[in-house]
Design a protein around this motif. Sequence first.
Motif, PDB file in Angstrom:
ATOM      1  N   GLU A  92       0.844  -1.213   0.000  1.00  0.00           N
ATOM      2  CA  GLU A  92       0.000   0.000   0.000  1.00  0.00           C
ATOM      3  C   GLU A  92       0.870   1.250   0.000  1.00  0.00           C
ATOM      4  O   GLU A  92       0.564   2.226  -0.672  1.00  0.00           O
ATOM      5  CB  GLU A  92      -0.926  -0.002   1.227  1.00  0.00           C
ATOM      6  CG  GLU A  92      -2.117  -0.925   1.073  1.00  0.00           C
ATOM      7  CD  GLU A  92      -2.956  -1.065   2.331  1.00  0.00           C
ATOM      8  OE1 GLU A  92      -4.058  -1.612   2.231  1.00  0.00           O
ATOM      9  OE2 GLU A  92      -2.495  -0.664   3.426  1.00  0.00           O
ATOM     10  N   LYS A  93       1.963   1.197   0.748  1.00  0.00           N
ATOM     11  CA  LYS A  93       2.873   2.352   0.800  1.00  0.00           C
ATOM     12  C   LYS A  93       3.529   2.578  -0.560  1.00  0.00           C
ATOM     13  O   LYS A  93       3.681   3.706  -1.011  1.00  0.00           O
ATOM     14  CB  LYS A  93       3.955   2.129   1.867  1.00  0.00           C
ATOM     15  CG  LYS A  93       3.508   2.558   3.243  1.00  0.00           C
ATOM     16  CD  LYS A  93       4.624   2.375   4.255  1.00  0.00           C
ATOM     17  CE  LYS A  93       4.095   2.473   5.674  1.00  0.00           C
ATOM     18  NZ  LYS A  93       5.003   1.891   6.655  1.00  0.00           N
ATOM     19  N   THR A 425      -8.746  -0.564  -4.590  1.00  0.00           N
ATOM     20  CA  THR A 425      -7.417  -0.375  -3.991  1.00  0.00           C
ATOM     21  C   THR A 425      -6.706   0.828  -4.620  1.00  0.00           C
ATOM     22  O   THR A 425      -5.907   1.496  -3.976  1.00  0.00           O
ATOM     23  CB  THR A 425      -6.549  -1.631  -4.194  1.00  0.00           C
ATOM     24  OG1 THR A 425      -6.611  -2.001  -5.564  1.00  0.00           O
ATOM     25  CG2 THR A 425      -7.019  -2.780  -3.337  1.00  0.00           C
ATOM     26  N   SER A 426      -7.012   1.082  -5.900  1.00  0.00           N
ATOM     27  CA  SER A 426      -6.364   2.211  -6.580  1.00  0.00           C
ATOM     28  C   SER A 426      -6.825   3.551  -6.010  1.00  0.00           C
ATOM     29  O   SER A 426      -6.016   4.469  -5.827  1.00  0.00           O
ATOM     30  CB  SER A 426      -6.646   2.155  -8.068  1.00  0.00           C
ATOM     31  OG  SER A 426      -8.033   2.054  -8.261  1.00  0.00           O
ATOM     32  N   GLY A 427      -8.127   3.643  -5.728  1.00  0.00           N
ATOM     33  CA  GLY A 427      -8.656   4.884  -5.142  1.00  0.00           C
ATOM     34  C   GLY A 427      -8.065   5.126  -3.762  1.00  0.00           C
ATOM     35  O   GLY A 427      -7.681   6.248  -3.409  1.00  0.00           O
ATOM     36  N   LYS A 428      -7.961   4.025  -2.992  1.00  0.00           N
ATOM     37  CA  LYS A 428      -7.393   4.119  -1.648  1.00  0.00           C
ATOM     38  C   LYS A 428      -5.938   4.601  -1.723  1.00  0.00           C
ATOM     39  O   LYS A 428      -5.500   5.455  -0.949  1.00  0.00           O
ATOM     40  CB  LYS A 428      -7.468   2.730  -0.995  1.00  0.00           C
ATOM     41  CG  LYS A 428      -7.410   2.742   0.501  1.00  0.00           C
ATOM     42  CD  LYS A 428      -7.576   1.328   1.028  1.00  0.00           C
ATOM     43  CE  LYS A 428      -7.113   1.268   2.465  1.00  0.00           C
ATOM     44  NZ  LYS A 428      -6.996  -0.095   2.964  1.00  0.00           N
ATOM     45  N   ALA A 429      -5.209   4.040  -2.708  1.00  0.00           N
ATOM     46  CA  ALA A 429      -3.802   4.428  -2.874  1.00  0.00           C
ATOM     47  C   ALA A 429      -3.690   5.899  -3.263  1.00  0.00           C
ATOM     48  O   ALA A 429      -2.795   6.612  -2.797  1.00  0.00           O
ATOM     49  CB  ALA A 429      -3.144   3.552  -3.936  1.00  0.00           C
ATOM     50  N   VAL A 431      -5.796   8.348  -2.511  1.00  0.00           N
ATOM     51  CA  VAL A 431      -6.074   9.192  -1.338  1.00  0.00           C
ATOM     52  C   VAL A 431      -4.844   9.229  -0.419  1.00  0.00           C
ATOM     53  O   VAL A 431      -4.420  10.298   0.033  1.00  0.00           O
ATOM     54  CB  VAL A 431      -7.326   8.678  -0.570  1.00  0.00           C
ATOM     55  CG1 VAL A 431      -7.508   9.434   0.737  1.00  0.00           C
ATOM     56  CG2 VAL A 431      -8.564   8.820  -1.429  1.00  0.00           C
ATOM     57  N   SER A 432      -4.245   8.065  -0.172  1.00  0.00           N
ATOM     58  CA  SER A 432      -3.053   8.028   0.688  1.00  0.00           C
ATOM     59  C   SER A 432      -1.933   8.852   0.084  1.00  0.00           C
ATOM     60  O   SER A 432      -1.211   9.561   0.793  1.00  0.00           O
ATOM     61  CB  SER A 432      -2.546   6.592   0.845  1.00  0.00           C
ATOM     62  OG  SER A 432      -3.491   5.838   1.491  1.00  0.00           O
ATOM     63  N   SER A 433      -1.782   8.753  -1.240  1.00  0.00           N
ATOM     64  CA  SER A 433      -0.721   9.494  -1.919  1.00  0.00           C
ATOM     65  C   SER A 433      -0.907  11.001  -1.747  1.00  0.00           C
ATOM     66  O   SER A 433       0.041  11.717  -1.431  1.00  0.00           O
ATOM     67  CB  SER A 433      -0.732   9.113  -3.401  1.00  0.00           C
ATOM     68  OG  SER A 433       0.111   9.949  -4.120  1.00  0.00           O
ATOM     69  N   VAL A 434      -2.147  11.459  -1.942  1.00  0.00           N
ATOM     70  CA  VAL A 434      -2.429  12.901  -1.828  1.00  0.00           C
ATOM     71  C   VAL A 434      -2.224  13.375  -0.388  1.00  0.00           C
ATOM     72  O   VAL A 434      -1.560  14.384  -0.133  1.00  0.00           O
ATOM     73  CB  VAL A 434      -3.877  13.204  -2.303  1.00  0.00           C
ATOM     74  CG1 VAL A 434      -4.289  14.618  -1.946  1.00  0.00           C
ATOM     75  CG2 VAL A 434      -3.987  12.982  -3.804  1.00  0.00           C
ATOM     76  N   VAL A 435      -2.801  12.616   0.560  1.00  0.00           N
ATOM     77  CA  VAL A 435      -2.775  13.052   1.963  1.00  0.00           C
ATOM     78  C   VAL A 435      -1.379  12.887   2.577  1.00  0.00           C
ATOM     79  O   VAL A 435      -0.782  13.855   3.061  1.00  0.00           O
ATOM     80  CB  VAL A 435      -3.837  12.274   2.784  1.00  0.00           C
ATOM     81  CG1 VAL A 435      -3.679  12.553   4.265  1.00  0.00           C
ATOM     82  CG2 VAL A 435      -5.233  12.667   2.326  1.00  0.00           C
ATOM     83  N   ASP A 436      -0.861  11.655   2.535  1.00  0.00           N
ATOM     84  CA  ASP A 436       0.446  11.416   3.168  1.00  0.00           C
ATOM     85  C   ASP A 436       1.580  12.088   2.411  1.00  0.00           C
ATOM     86  O   ASP A 436       2.573  12.497   3.001  1.00  0.00           O
ATOM     87  CB  ASP A 436       0.732   9.911   3.269  1.00  0.00           C
ATOM     88  CG  ASP A 436      -0.240   9.227   4.195  1.00  0.00           C
ATOM     89  OD1 ASP A 436      -0.707   9.898   5.125  1.00  0.00           O
ATOM     90  OD2 ASP A 436      -0.552   8.039   3.982  1.00  0.00           O
TER      91      ASP A 436
ATOM     92  N   LEU B  89     -10.419   6.958 -12.008  1.00  0.00           N
ATOM     93  CA  LEU B  89      -9.186   7.729 -12.102  1.00  0.00           C
ATOM     94  C   LEU B  89      -7.960   6.862 -12.329  1.00  0.00           C
ATOM     95  O   LEU B  89      -6.876   7.363 -12.532  1.00  0.00           O
ATOM     96  CB  LEU B  89      -8.989   8.552 -10.830  1.00  0.00           C
ATOM     97  CG  LEU B  89      -9.778   9.827 -10.826  1.00  0.00           C
ATOM     98  CD1 LEU B  89      -9.957  10.324  -9.406  1.00  0.00           C
ATOM     99  CD2 LEU B  89      -9.104  10.900 -11.656  1.00  0.00           C
ATOM    100  N   TRP B  90      -8.145   5.563 -12.248  1.00  0.00           N
ATOM    101  CA  TRP B  90      -6.981   4.690 -12.281  1.00  0.00           C
ATOM    102  C   TRP B  90      -7.074   3.699 -13.439  1.00  0.00           C
ATOM    103  O   TRP B  90      -6.443   2.683 -13.453  1.00  0.00           O
ATOM    104  CB  TRP B  90      -6.922   3.923 -10.945  1.00  0.00           C
ATOM    105  CG  TRP B  90      -5.535   3.694 -10.486  1.00  0.00           C
ATOM    106  CD1 TRP B  90      -4.730   2.625 -10.785  1.00  0.00           C
ATOM    107  CD2 TRP B  90      -4.755   4.532  -9.662  1.00  0.00           C
ATOM    108  NE1 TRP B  90      -3.524   2.766 -10.185  1.00  0.00           N
ATOM    109  CE2 TRP B  90      -3.510   3.915  -9.488  1.00  0.00           C
ATOM    110  CE3 TRP B  90      -4.988   5.759  -9.037  1.00  0.00           C
ATOM    111  CZ2 TRP B  90      -2.502   4.466  -8.719  1.00  0.00           C
ATOM    112  CZ3 TRP B  90      -3.989   6.293  -8.271  1.00  0.00           C
ATOM    113  CH2 TRP B  90      -2.768   5.658  -8.125  1.00  0.00           C
TER     114      TRP B  90
END
Lengths: 509, 92
Positions: A92-93, A425-429, A431-436, B89-90
């Motif tokens: 995920e990271k 999983t792509s959407g989750k990634a 969001v993490s990318s933007v926020v973190d 988006l992906w």
Amino acid sequence: MKQEHRGESSGLPEPRKVANPRDKPWYQVDDFLAMGIASCLLLFALLAALASRPADRVALHEKLDQLTQSIRVADGSEEITQSLIAQKTEIEKKLAGNLLKPWIGKPGEWESNPSEALVVKGKSLVPSILFTGGLLLACFAVAATLQKEPTARFAFGFATLFALALASYLLAGQAVIKHYNLEYALWAVLLGLLISNTIGTPSWLRSAARTELFIKTGLVLLGAEVLINKLLALGLPGVLISWVTTPIVLITTYWFGQRILRIPSPSLNMVISADMSVCGVSAAVATAAACRAKKEELSLAIGLSLIFTVVSMVLQPMVVRASGMGPVIGGAWIGGTIDSTGAVAAASELVGGAAKDVAATIKMIQNILIGVISFAVAVYWTWKMEPRNDGVKPSGSEIWRRFPKFVLGFLAVSLLMSWLQTQGTSGKAMVSSVVDGATKSIREWCFCLGFVSIGLESNFREYRQMLAAGKPVVLYVCGQTLNLILSFLMAWLVFTQWFPEVAKSLGGP
Amino acid sequence: MRTSRWKTSTFMGCLAAMAIVWGWILPRLATFDAVRSRIETNRKAGINPTAVFYTDHPTMPDIENRIENRIGPRPSAPRPQPSPQGSILWRE
């Protein structure tokens, strides 16, 4: 937040002046400027996230799905499951990388030499701190220019303000201070107060101290972290503990402050009630902006919260261990009552077992509540608490004019990112990318700049007046006592009477 | 009325006090056993005690994954698995 001084005699809400946005064009109003700046920064972070997608992302997504399935069907040892979870987090990271991440930074921790805070894993943080300062300067200089402020004068003042914010981070980064949870907010306000109450704030620095603009920009960015779907992280038990107890404590404390203690300022009462019952500094900032509290009211509420948090994070783990509450009920109790996430994690770690996971998750669900709370407070204040025109109920357009528009930006960002989070999983990634990768650190800098500005514009006399008769302290203590009792009762009911199977799967008896 | 000299002296005095507290007292305090043990416990567990919001806490993704594993649905009640290709988006 307003600067007007109000009378304190009747105990009833005083009529208050509302800044009239009709006096100036919309592009000079802080709310719209904050939404514009935050939107640009979010778009920038989103584009950087898209550009940072790893080349082998399809394979990584497939591996992530496989791991998720493997974890679900794993009936083996706890060790194997933990190893699979660690692998999942690692992937995920990898998927959540962001080009901006190495360029957005803030000082870290140090023990004996402050320069240790500017180096992490042998890499200097100075370029990233300078880039962050430059990015924020560019954004806020545009806003200042639109507001007819001389750009060069603003830039000079902003550079000094940024240096003070950096100093606040360094003061908060000292190991002892950090591990006893005395956050940067406290030092930022105190540094500002030190200047304003001794040598005085020079006019060039005062012109750069845009408290409302910094705080509102930070709040709109915070919307990206208020992900509604996290609400169900612990299922119904989490909702019952975080979303039932918290509003009851908030409303009861506010009512107690107005009717029993007769605190002259309803906004001070609301900010203390929210920061004590919801989640400390972030809730205080959000509600203060929503109810247009005075700057000193916000900093007083944050000071109270930080002091009581230090006491709670030492005493509550001792109570949990001595009473035999167990890690699940104890963790839920700590998560529901200690104000900030870091303090919750540190306190629950001392309990051991599953306490930290339960406590941090309960606090996370409570964090999500600030979106609803700030919107509700903004509506209530606009509708009920702002002055009415000669007793006449305000019209729809008047209510719209008074409504703090940045709250809508905050909610829109929250809903957009919550939707994105649900896109696999792509959407989750993403969001993490933007926020973190970007917005989280920028949001912290915005708040820190806001807190320094509060200090630079405040006077110790104001605090003496507000603390007269100790009413804010009594309010906090009474509210927190109710919070401690109700949170314990709800955690006990949920995990022993209503959902004992959930407690068992979480690691309870 | 306080003179500007008094104000400047107070300011300089406060800065000197801060230099003593952060430069000498706190580093020594960090060596006390009780304080050292708290700092080490937090570091070992990956805890950032000054995290204001849940996203500021570095081990939150691990915690979320562990909680999801503990109370999430078992194979008898599988959840739909969204595919990365299905994302707007992906899209690959």
